[in-house]
Design a protein around this motif. Sequence first.
Motif, PDB file in Angstrom:
ATOM      1  N   LEU A   1      -7.395   1.482   2.299  1.00  0.00           N
ATOM      2  CA  LEU A   1      -5.997   1.775   2.011  1.00  0.00           C
ATOM      3  C   LEU A   1      -5.926   2.586   0.721  1.00  0.00           C
ATOM      4  O   LEU A   1      -6.338   2.107  -0.334  1.00  0.00           O
ATOM      5  CB  LEU A   1      -5.203   0.474   1.853  1.00  0.00           C
ATOM      6  N   VAL A   2      -5.402   3.791   0.820  1.00  0.00           N
ATOM      7  CA  VAL A   2      -5.325   4.682  -0.336  1.00  0.00           C
ATOM      8  C   VAL A   2      -3.861   5.049  -0.551  1.00  0.00           C
ATOM      9  O   VAL A   2      -3.248   5.708   0.300  1.00  0.00           O
ATOM     10  CB  VAL A   2      -6.169   5.959  -0.121  1.00  0.00           C
ATOM     11  N   PRO A   3      -3.284   4.657  -1.680  1.00  0.00           N
ATOM     12  CA  PRO A   3      -1.889   5.014  -1.937  1.00  0.00           C
ATOM     13  C   PRO A   3      -1.724   6.529  -2.063  1.00  0.00           C
ATOM     14  O   PRO A   3      -2.571   7.214  -2.632  1.00  0.00           O
ATOM     15  CB  PRO A   3      -1.563   4.337  -3.273  1.00  0.00           C
ATOM     16  N   ALA A   4      -0.620   7.040  -1.525  1.00  0.00           N
ATOM     17  CA  ALA A   4      -0.319   8.465  -1.645  1.00  0.00           C
ATOM     18  C   ALA A   4      -0.029   8.829  -3.098  1.00  0.00           C
ATOM     19  O   ALA A   4      -0.314   9.940  -3.529  1.00  0.00           O
ATOM     20  CB  ALA A   4       0.874   8.824  -0.761  1.00  0.00           C
ATOM     21  N   ALA A   5       0.522   7.890  -3.834  1.00  0.00           N
ATOM     22  CA  ALA A   5       0.804   8.082  -5.256  1.00  0.00           C
ATOM     23  C   ALA A   5       0.581   6.754  -5.966  1.00  0.00           C
ATOM     24  O   ALA A   5       0.822   5.694  -5.385  1.00  0.00           O
ATOM     25  CB  ALA A   5       2.246   8.551  -5.467  1.00  0.00           C
ATOM     26  N   VAL A   6       0.114   6.831  -7.196  1.00  0.00           N
ATOM     27  CA  VAL A   6      -0.029   5.650  -8.054  1.00  0.00           C
ATOM     28  C   VAL A   6       0.771   5.948  -9.308  1.00  0.00           C
ATOM     29  O   VAL A   6       0.400   6.804 -10.110  1.00  0.00           O
ATOM     30  CB  VAL A   6      -1.501   5.355  -8.399  1.00  0.00           C
ATOM     31  N   ARG A   7       1.883   5.259  -9.448  1.00  0.00           N
ATOM     32  CA  ARG A   7       2.768   5.458 -10.594  1.00  0.00           C
ATOM     33  C   ARG A   7       2.742   4.210 -11.453  1.00  0.00           C
ATOM     34  O   ARG A   7       2.671   3.092 -10.930  1.00  0.00           O
ATOM     35  CB  ARG A   7       4.193   5.734 -10.115  1.00  0.00           C
TER      36      ARG A   7
ATOM     37  N   ARG B   1      11.074   6.508   3.709  1.00  0.00           N
ATOM     38  CA  ARG B   1      11.239   7.534   4.752  1.00  0.00           C
ATOM     39  C   ARG B   1       9.918   8.202   5.116  1.00  0.00           C
ATOM     40  O   ARG B   1       9.877   9.055   5.986  1.00  0.00           O
ATOM     41  CB  ARG B   1      12.218   8.598   4.277  1.00  0.00           C
ATOM     42  N   GLN B   2       8.847   7.833   4.441  1.00  0.00           N
ATOM     43  CA  GLN B   2       7.563   8.514   4.604  1.00  0.00           C
ATOM     44  C   GLN B   2       6.587   7.622   5.371  1.00  0.00           C
ATOM     45  O   GLN B   2       5.758   6.945   4.785  1.00  0.00           O
ATOM     46  CB  GLN B   2       7.021   8.881   3.231  1.00  0.00           C
ATOM     47  N   ARG B   3       6.686   7.651   6.673  1.00  0.00           N
ATOM     48  CA  ARG B   3       5.812   6.837   7.522  1.00  0.00           C
ATOM     49  C   ARG B   3       4.368   7.291   7.358  1.00  0.00           C
ATOM     50  O   ARG B   3       4.090   8.467   7.140  1.00  0.00           O
ATOM     51  CB  ARG B   3       6.241   6.928   8.982  1.00  0.00           C
ATOM     52  N   GLY B   4       3.460   6.335   7.485  1.00  0.00           N
ATOM     53  CA  GLY B   4       2.044   6.649   7.408  1.00  0.00           C
ATOM     54  C   GLY B   4       1.514   6.802   5.996  1.00  0.00           C
ATOM     55  O   GLY B   4       0.351   7.132   5.805  1.00  0.00           O
ATOM     56  N   ARG B   5       2.354   6.554   4.991  1.00  0.00           N
ATOM     57  CA  ARG B   5       1.897   6.616   3.600  1.00  0.00           C
ATOM     58  C   ARG B   5       2.652   5.567   2.796  1.00  0.00           C
ATOM     59  O   ARG B   5       3.765   5.185   3.160  1.00  0.00           O
ATOM     60  CB  ARG B   5       2.083   8.006   3.001  1.00  0.00           C
ATOM     61  N   PHE B   6       2.028   5.111   1.727  1.00  0.00           N
ATOM     62  CA  PHE B   6       2.673   4.158   0.832  1.00  0.00           C
ATOM     63  C   PHE B   6       2.338   4.551  -0.597  1.00  0.00           C
ATOM     64  O   PHE B   6       1.397   5.291  -0.844  1.00  0.00           O
ATOM     65  CB  PHE B   6       2.234   2.710   1.121  1.00  0.00           C
ATOM     66  N   GLU B   7       3.135   4.070  -1.514  1.00  0.00           N
ATOM     67  CA  GLU B   7       2.903   4.281  -2.942  1.00  0.00           C
ATOM     68  C   GLU B   7       2.569   2.952  -3.591  1.00  0.00           C
ATOM     69  O   GLU B   7       3.005   1.901  -3.123  1.00  0.00           O
ATOM     70  CB  GLU B   7       4.137   4.875  -3.624  1.00  0.00           C
ATOM     71  N   ALA B   8       1.823   3.018  -4.693  1.00  0.00           N
ATOM     72  CA  ALA B   8       1.556   1.842  -5.530  1.00  0.00           C
ATOM     73  C   ALA B   8       2.205   2.085  -6.885  1.00  0.00           C
ATOM     74  O   ALA B   8       2.027   3.155  -7.472  1.00  0.00           O
ATOM     75  CB  ALA B   8       0.058   1.622  -5.686  1.00  0.00           C
ATOM     76  N   TRP B   9       2.980   1.120  -7.326  1.00  0.00           N
ATOM     77  CA  TRP B   9       3.611   1.169  -8.638  1.00  0.00           C
ATOM     78  C   TRP B   9       3.076  -0.005  -9.445  1.00  0.00           C
ATOM     79  O   TRP B   9       2.884  -1.098  -8.911  1.00  0.00           O
ATOM     80  CB  TRP B   9       5.120   1.047  -8.544  1.00  0.00           C
ATOM     81  N   VAL B  10       2.862   0.203 -10.751  1.00  0.00           N
ATOM     82  CA  VAL B  10       2.442  -0.883 -11.643  1.00  0.00           C
ATOM     83  C   VAL B  10       3.431  -0.921 -12.800  1.00  0.00           C
ATOM     84  O   VAL B  10       3.679   0.096 -13.445  1.00  0.00           O
ATOM     85  CB  VAL B  10       1.003  -0.673 -12.157  1.00  0.00           C
ATOM     86  N   THR B  11       3.970  -2.104 -13.065  1.00  0.00           N
ATOM     87  CA  THR B  11       5.014  -2.229 -14.073  1.00  0.00           C
ATOM     88  C   THR B  11       5.021  -3.625 -14.680  1.00  0.00           C
ATOM     89  O   THR B  11       4.085  -4.391 -14.510  1.00  0.00           O
ATOM     90  CB  THR B  11       6.384  -1.853 -13.452  1.00  0.00           C
TER      91      THR B  11
END
Length: 186
Positions: free
Chosen positions: A81-87, A138-148
């Motif tokens: 599993l690779v996040p599309a973005a890591v914020r 709205r972006q099927r097939g991708r997910f983002e990871a956020w750290v806060t």
Amino acid sequence: MHRRALLLAASACALPARADEAVARRLAAGGVVIAFRHALAPGTFDPPGFRLDDCSTQRNLNDDGRAQAQRIGAWFRERKLVPAAVRTSPWCRCVDTARLAFERAEAWPALGSPRAGTESVNAAALRELQQALVTATRQRGRFEAWVTQQFVLTALVGGGVGSGEGLVLGVDGDRRPQLLARLNIA
């Protein structure tokens, strides 16, 4: 009775694994954000006079927190599993968690602690996070990871969250943040 006790114990041990795999399937399907509270950083709050550009003035991850962040990354790698973005929040404990887990991180002020901002700045950051969550769903097939920080997650979805815990987030029919699942990697 002994056989029944063994079956109950075996099924209890399998529950977290099944829950983790359900989270993995949900992330693989995309259209969600997994928002983590930073890994273990003992203490509460940052010391007076801390600066974002100087990690030595902040509360930071300890050895257990660094190991926890690495376990988070291993969980994702094992499942490919690779996040599309890591914020990440610009606080060092969040940046370090993101980099140790995902080997990359984009600092995003909207994920910063609301305890450091004014009421209007905090409200604008929360609106920005809510809009970014709507966009991500709205972006099927991708997910983002956020750290806060916990304060940000509490403002976004309510309730508490443990160090290193991930919240799988979506939105409801009214585009409000919705907690879909939790991921605890010990």
